[in-house]
Design an enzyme around this catalytic site. Structure first.
Site, PDB file in Angstrom:
ATOM      1  CG  ASP A  73      -2.232   0.673   1.066  1.00 10.44           C
ATOM      2  OD1 ASP A  73      -2.356   1.468   0.117  1.00 10.44           O
ATOM      3  OD2 ASP A  73      -3.134   0.441   1.888  1.00 10.44           O
ATOM      4  CG  ASP A  82      -9.293   2.567  -0.412  1.00  8.07           C
ATOM      5  OD1 ASP A  82      -8.925   1.388  -0.552  1.00  8.07           O
ATOM      6  OD2 ASP A  82      -8.657   3.401   0.252  1.00  8.07           O
TER       7      ASP A  82
HETATM    8  C1  DGJ Z   1      -5.879   1.747   1.870  1.00  6.50           C
HETATM    9  C2  DGJ Z   1      -6.245   0.518   1.090  1.00  6.50           C
HETATM   10  O1  DGJ Z   1      -6.715   0.844  -0.168  1.00  6.50           O
HETATM   11  C3  DGJ Z   1      -7.273  -0.270   1.877  1.00  6.50           C
HETATM   12  O2  DGJ Z   1      -7.705  -1.372   1.124  1.00  6.50           O
HETATM   13  C4  DGJ Z   1      -6.648  -0.705   3.170  1.00  6.50           C
HETATM   14  O3  DGJ Z   1      -5.580  -1.569   2.914  1.00  6.50           O
HETATM   15  C5  DGJ Z   1      -6.180   0.524   3.938  1.00  6.50           C
HETATM   16  N1  DGJ Z   1      -5.332   1.362   3.131  1.00  6.50           N
HETATM   17  C6  DGJ Z   1      -5.447   0.121   5.189  1.00  6.50           C
HETATM   18  O4  DGJ Z   1      -4.924   1.187   5.845  1.00  6.50           O
END
Ligand code: DGJ
Length: 751
Positions: A478, A548
């Site tokens: 991430d 997201d």
């Molecule tokens: C952003 C990601 O896109 C989410 O899926 C998740 O992993 C969060 N970060 C966790 O902090």
């Protein structure tokens, strides 16, 4: 594939999708001549008349030739100061403070295959798959050279371009703009397509008339970003999904970029692609070279699907790497939306047990397993398991998944550092920052200075320390903020403006080291969803978490937008709970499942809390996806109806298996309407002479194969020829529910 016509001084780059031609004018200048459908031979039928244009100056060598100006010719590479007033390829500052050099043609070389680009991700090809042309331009005073690379692929509708800038003189040069591509079109009769968005709203298609003046798609965020994607297309105005001429540009780069179009006074169009010069400078010492990232250009005469399929094919065959390049991807459950930071061994064990029962293949432990991270305020950089939360450590969680026959995956955010972390307390200067002003925070975190070798080593070692246990089968990587105060404590003043690009190079080096050390691990990149969904990241990690936003209806647009450049096998797509966590929408489970089936399928919800009836439905969806997975992930993808066009109320996706024997056709209607025409779905790309059986039909919100009483369902078991399915098509039943989703499965039964 690549020839040089000595008589006419024309390079002709050709495969069965396009010809790309440029000439060497007066032994000095590279002039673009033609790009479009394949030509037998380029002879110059549209020779430009010599016209004396006011205010378009002559280069010094042609003082008396008033009809010759670099301002009015289509160039393959443009420099400052010699009369071409359009956006240049290069802006280089000499020690005397001026920014004028004179780069003339020196020679060329044609190579089999495609040389790698040092330190950068790029398409790759074997000697019989591609040919590369390298054209050298040299400064008349010997200060520098630019080597322009062009690669043509035998079986793909794409061409790549990049430039290597070399300091061949005795003085230090400062590059302030070092573009990867300059391409001039003779007119501006185009629509301009780009992909814009924001966090949780990535890659909406914007299609507008190409305007006079300069239009820029790009950013200075230090990432390819949610906001603007490194993609641009120029399409003839009547181009639709299945017909028309289109030129697509996709930049293999994950940092600040600029893709500019300039329509100038005589109506021609220049395209410039490169690292964003607003965010870049590079000091080039004598003997040094600077390699630009690569641009992939897709040309298609069969519309936007033709362009997308050219990108998809090239990226699947010449960009993705490793064990999972051509392998179907596991169905996963991710605990993020199920638990956020609130989990322990017991909760994860329950999730694993339930996942196994449903047919899921991989369990992913997301954020919150390390340091003392109970929320997003702390611990980034401290990649040590939190044993208060996970008493059995990571080994325990991995074992609970493995003993049930599930794979186990883990989340990291390795490029970041929390102020509240042991790492920051030990190395505050490892965060990007400037000496005199406070750092800007985003999600309470700072960005590690990956331009420094010692920081790269720390990241590699801390991730590998976890992976070396062998218990991790999948990594979600991430990246949850963009770069600010992007300067480095490890760099002298004249090199400070290199930091953002060096950060990207550092990231690529880290990713290469880690992914090559763990070839069996499946890596998925993520940046607050799809904030770094770019071709460069896919070179290291063959799939990306698309957004997201997990709402099925939003995903129809986000995934369709993404599909203009990237194939379904690269898109993470999960079913989540309703009301949806991002937009609060309530949609049927089947619609959520069908929307997620477009990519690498999974669940992002607390599956342990589903009713028995829901679990039964999920089992059926998983079984259906497993059956269709090879067709969806390894086949050909076609958009039949785009949510960016018409009423924006309908979406239709078609997947054709590699052997062309199975078709999965999905149709979604967002809001139901009274008194609308019956929707006719015309299929595409079928063999007109082959017969196809409607093998299964899944009406809205039911996995029943039976007729829904509309007539459409009664076609199950019947056989039609491809020509009829493409010309006449299938009717969709009258819809009286919002968020409806339908699926037809067709099988080719005879030829
Ligand atoms: C952003 C990601 O896109 C989410 O899926 C998740 O992993 C969060 N970060 C966790 O902090």
């Amino acid at each position: 594939m690549i020839t040089f016509d000595e008589k006419r001084n024309v390079f002709h780059l050709k495969n069965d999708r396009f010809s790309y031609c440029f000439s060497v004018e007066r032994g000095k200048y590279l002039l673009h001549q033609y790009f479009g459908r394949p030509l037998r031979e380029f002879r110059g039928s549209a020779e430009r008349p010599a016209v004396d244009r006011g205010f378009s100056p002559q280069p010094g060598a042609y003082e008396n030739e008033r009809t010759f100006s670099l301002d009015v010719v289509p160039q393959e590479f443009a420099t400052n100061g010699h009369g071409d007033f359009r956006i240049p390829s290069l802006d280089v500052v000499l020690e005397n403070g001026t920014n004028v050099v004179e780069l003339w043609y020196e020679g060329y070389e044609i190579k089999k295959g495609k040389p790698a680009l040092e330190g950068l991700p790029a398409l790759y090809a074997s000697d019989d798959e591609a040919e590369t042309l390298e054209v050298t331009l040299a400064d008349t005073k010997g200060r520098m050279k630019a080597i322009l690379s062009y690669t043509v692929f035998a079986g793909d509708g794409v061409l790549t371009r990049s430039v290597r800038y070399m300091n061949t003189g005795k003085e230090t040069l400062r590059l302030e703009n070092a573009a990867s591509l300059c391409l001039d079109f003779p007119d501006h009769d185009f629509d301009r397509l780009s992909l814009y968005g924001g966090h949780a709203a990535e890659r909406s298609l914007e299609r507008i008339r190409l305007m006079r003046g300069t239009m820029v798609t790009g950013n200075t965020r230090g990432a390819s970003s949610h906001q603007q994607s490194p993609f641009l297309a120029l399409a003839r105005p009547k181009t639709d999904e299945l017909s028309g001429d289109v030129y697509g540009f996709s930049f293999i780069y994950s940092g600040s970029f600029r893709m500019a179009t300039e329509v100038e006074q005589f109506g021609t169009t220049r395209v410039i692609v490169g690292i964003n010069p607003d965010d870049f400078a590079w000091t080039l010492a004598p003997g040094d070279a600077f390699q630009t990232p690569e641009v992939v250009i897709a040309y298609a005469h069969d519309g936007l699907n033709g362009m997308s399929q050219a990108f998809h094919q090239a990226y699947r065959n010449h960009l993705l790497r490793g064990k999972y390049q051509h392998a179907v991807r596991p169905i996963l459950v991710n605990n993020w939306e199920a638990t956020y930071f609130d989990f322990d061994d017991k909760k994860l064990d329950d999730l694993a047990a339930c996942a196994k029962d449903l047919g899921i293949e991989l369990m992913v432990l997301d954020d919150g397993w390390f340091g003392h991270r109970e929320d997003d305020n702390s611990s980034l950089g401290d990649w040590k398991v939190n044993r208060e939360k996970l008493k059995g450590g990571l080994e325990g969680v991995a074992e609970s998944a493995h003993k049930r026959g599930l794979k186990f995956g883990l989340w990291f955010e390795p490029e970041m550092i929390s102020k509240d972390s042991d790492l920051y307390r030990a190395h505050p200067d490892w965060a990007l920052h400037v000496p005199d002003y406070p750092s800007s925070f985003s999600r309470h975190q700072l960005v590690l200075d990956l331009s420094r070798k010692e920081v790269q080593d720390y990241v590699v070692n801390s991730v590998c320390d976890i992976l070396k246990s062998g218990a991790i089968d999948y990594v979600k990587w991430d990246f949850n903020r963009h770069l600010t105060e992007a300067f480095s404590a490890g760099r002298t003043p004249e090199h400070q403006r290199e930091t953002k690009h060096r950060f990207v190079l550092g990231l690529y080096s880290v990713l290469e080291r880690i992914t090559q050390s763990y070839p069996d691990v499946l890596f998925e990149s993520c940046s607050g969803g799809g904030g770094r969904f770019d071709a460069a990241m896919l070179y290291y990690m063959p799939q990306t978490w698309t957004s997201d936003d997990t709402d099925a209806i939003c995903r129809l647009s986000i995934q369709t937008g993404t599909s203009y450049v990237f194939p379904p096998i690269t898109m993470g797509a999960h079913v989540s709970v309703t009301p949806n966590h991002q937009v609060g929408r309530v949609t049927p489970m089947q619609t959520r499942a069908f929307a997620a089936m477009m990519g690498c399928y999974g669940y992002e919800m607390d599956i342990t809390r589903m009713s028995d009836a829901e679990k039964q439905q999920v089992k059926e969806h998983i079984a259906l996806y497993k059956r269709l997975r090879p067709t969806i992930q390894l086949g050909t993808f076609t958009r039949l109806l785009s949510p960016f066009e018409g009423t924006k109320n309908e979406t239709a996706w078609m997947f054709t298996s590699e052997d062309a024997k199975e078709i999965a056709l999905f149709y979604f209607k967002t809001l139901s309407e009274p008194c609308t025409p019956i929707r006719r779905l015309r299929l595409a790309g079928l063999d007109p002479d082959a017969a196809y059986k409607i093998a299964a039909y899944y009406p809205a919100q039911s996995l029943s194969h039976d007729s829904d009483g509309s007539g459409t369902g009664t076609l199950v078991g019947r056989t039609f020829y491809g020509d009829e399915l493409m010309q006449e098509g299938l009717n969709v039943t009258k819809i009286n529910t919002d968020f409806a989703a339908y699926l037809w499965v067709l099988e080719k039964v005879m030829k």
